[in-house]
Design an enzyme around this catalytic site. Structure first.
Site, short mmCIF file in Angstrom:
data_model
loop_
_atom_site.label_atom_id
_atom_site.label_comp_id
_atom_site.label_asym_id
_atom_site.label_seq_id
_atom_site.Cartn_x
_atom_site.Cartn_y
_atom_site.Cartn_z
NE ARG A 1 -2.73 0.78 3.50
CZ ARG A 1 -3.50 0.41 4.52
NH1 ARG A 1 -4.71 -0.04 4.30
NH2 ARG A 1 -3.07 0.50 5.76
CE LYS B 1 -2.97 4.36 7.22
NZ LYS B 1 -4.25 4.87 7.67
CD GLU C 1 -12.26 5.28 3.64
OE1 GLU C 1 -11.73 4.40 4.32
OE2 GLU C 1 -11.69 5.85 2.69
C1 LIG Z 1 -9.30 6.24 5.86
C2 LIG Z 1 -9.04 4.86 6.33
N1 LIG Z 1 -9.84 3.88 5.92
C3 LIG Z 1 -9.67 2.60 6.31
C4 LIG Z 1 -8.65 2.26 7.17
C5 LIG Z 1 -8.47 0.81 7.57
O1 LIG Z 1 -7.35 0.24 6.96
P1 LIG Z 1 -6.57 -0.96 7.65
O2 LIG Z 1 -7.56 -2.05 7.83
O3 LIG Z 1 -5.50 -1.32 6.68
O4 LIG Z 1 -6.05 -0.46 8.94
C6 LIG Z 1 -7.80 3.25 7.65
C7 LIG Z 1 -6.72 2.93 8.61
O5 LIG Z 1 -5.68 2.54 8.27
C8 LIG Z 1 -7.98 4.59 7.22
O6 LIG Z 1 -7.17 5.57 7.64
#
Ligand SMILES: Cc1ncc(COP(=O)(O)O)c(C=O)c1O
Length: 318
Positions: free
Chosen positions: A63, A165, A201
């Site tokens: 990622r 991210k 989300e």
């Molecule tokens: C905006 C956002 N969505 C979803 C997630 C969930 O991702 P993960 O399951 O990889 O932690 C995160 C956290 O990392 C996030 O910052």
């Protein structure tokens, strides 16, 4: 903390562990001026037998590489990333809480650290990882979120950076979350920017709905973060016999769901107790008798070594 640097177009030099502390960085670095930065979030889990392990680190590495491509940065290779994670975790092993009481949170960062006055990518990137112990802040069966649907601001738009991210995705949601918290909610659910009719989300976790035997979550179309917990839960849900769907999810379907839950490294899998949309508040099933709880137990069993990992998702560190 672990730190290593890379002139863009070159390779990362051998990284090293240094005491946690302030960084020295040029005021004209690209991360400070233009937001050229990415972060990751991971946890180190302690098993009952005291050994420590991490969960799907190659997914975080990938990622970060995807994000680096989008922001014109150089990311560590998957091997370099995992090696750095292992070194940081082992150097901080004494801070990994006892089994079941919490985890050591790791925060990998990648930033355009080189100086650049004209708007553009930095000539040098810095990759680092720092760590902090955290407690189990979200306990299934006890904690559940009350969410409000944000109708004013958007988190991401098509063609933007919602799918990576990027550090620039986070400060813009502070205001929505602050407003929601002031009104008694735990977080907000964002809607798609194009139509304002589909959920995307929350501020830092993905969202799922359950209706009958079908578990659905918004598809990865560039505006939501491809969560590693999301990906794992889709697979576990399928293994448990649920039908899983990724697609566009209208607000009406969310309001008519049997259960709603959020997934993420921090929240793990946490039930949603209620969603408020405009003036309407809808409540959902929570507690130990939910599909959410079942999926959470299956996932945390693998993550903490209570259940045999048949998928090769965990990496032992000692
Ligand atoms: C905006 C956002 N969505 C979803 C997630 C969930 O991702 P993960 O399951 O990889 O932690 C995160 C956290 O990392 C996030 O910052």
């Amino acid at each position: 903390m672990f730190i290593m640097k890379c002139p863009v177009g070159d390779k990362y030099s051998e990284g090293h562990l240094v005491p946690y502390g302030n960084l020295e960085i040029s005021p004209s670095s690209s991360v400070l001026n233009y937001g050229q930065g990415l972060f990751e979030g991971m946890k180190v889990y302690r098993r009952e037998d005291d050994r420590i392990m991490i969960f799907r680190p190659e997914e975080n590495a990938r990622r970060m590489q995807m994000g680096a491509e989008r922001l014109l940065m150089q990311a560590p290779t998957t091997e370099q990333f995992i090696d750095a994670v292992k070194k940081t975790a082992l150097a901080n092993e004494r801070w990994v809480p006892p089994h079941g009481t919490g985890t050591l949170y790791l925060r990998p960062l990648l930033m355009g650290s080189g100086a650049v006055l004209g708007i553009g990518p930095a000539p040098e990137c810095t990759f680092l990882i720092f760590a902090s112990p955290i407690g189990n802040s979200y306990k299934s069966g006890i904690d559940a979120f009350n969410l409000s649907i944000e109708t004013k601001l958007h988190r991401a738009s098509p063609g933007g950076t919602g799918g990576i991210k990027s550090i620039t995705n986070y400060a813009p949601v502070f205001e929505s979350v602050k407003r929601a918290k002031a009104a008694g909610f735990d977080d907000v659910l964002f809607l798609d920017e194009e139509t304002g009719k589909h959920i995307e989300e929350a501020s830092s976790c993905n969202v799922f709905i359950l209706k009958g035997n079908v578990i659905s979550t918004p598809a990865i179309l560039g505006t939501i973060l491809p969560g590693i917990t999301r990906k794992s839960i889709l697979e576990i849900a399928q293994d448990c016999g649920y039908e899983v769907e990724e697609g566009r999810i209208p607000v009406e379907d969310v309001l008519a769901a049997d259960e709603v839950f959020c997934t993420g490294t921090a929240v793990v899998v946490t039930s949603v107790a209620s969603i408020t949309y405009k003036e309407q508040r809808v409540e959902y099933k929570t507690g130990e008798n939910t599909v959410c709880h079942k999926l959470r137990t299956a996932l945390t069993g693998i993550q903490t070594g209570l259940v045999e990992d048949k998928k090769g998702w965990t990496v032992h560190l000692n």
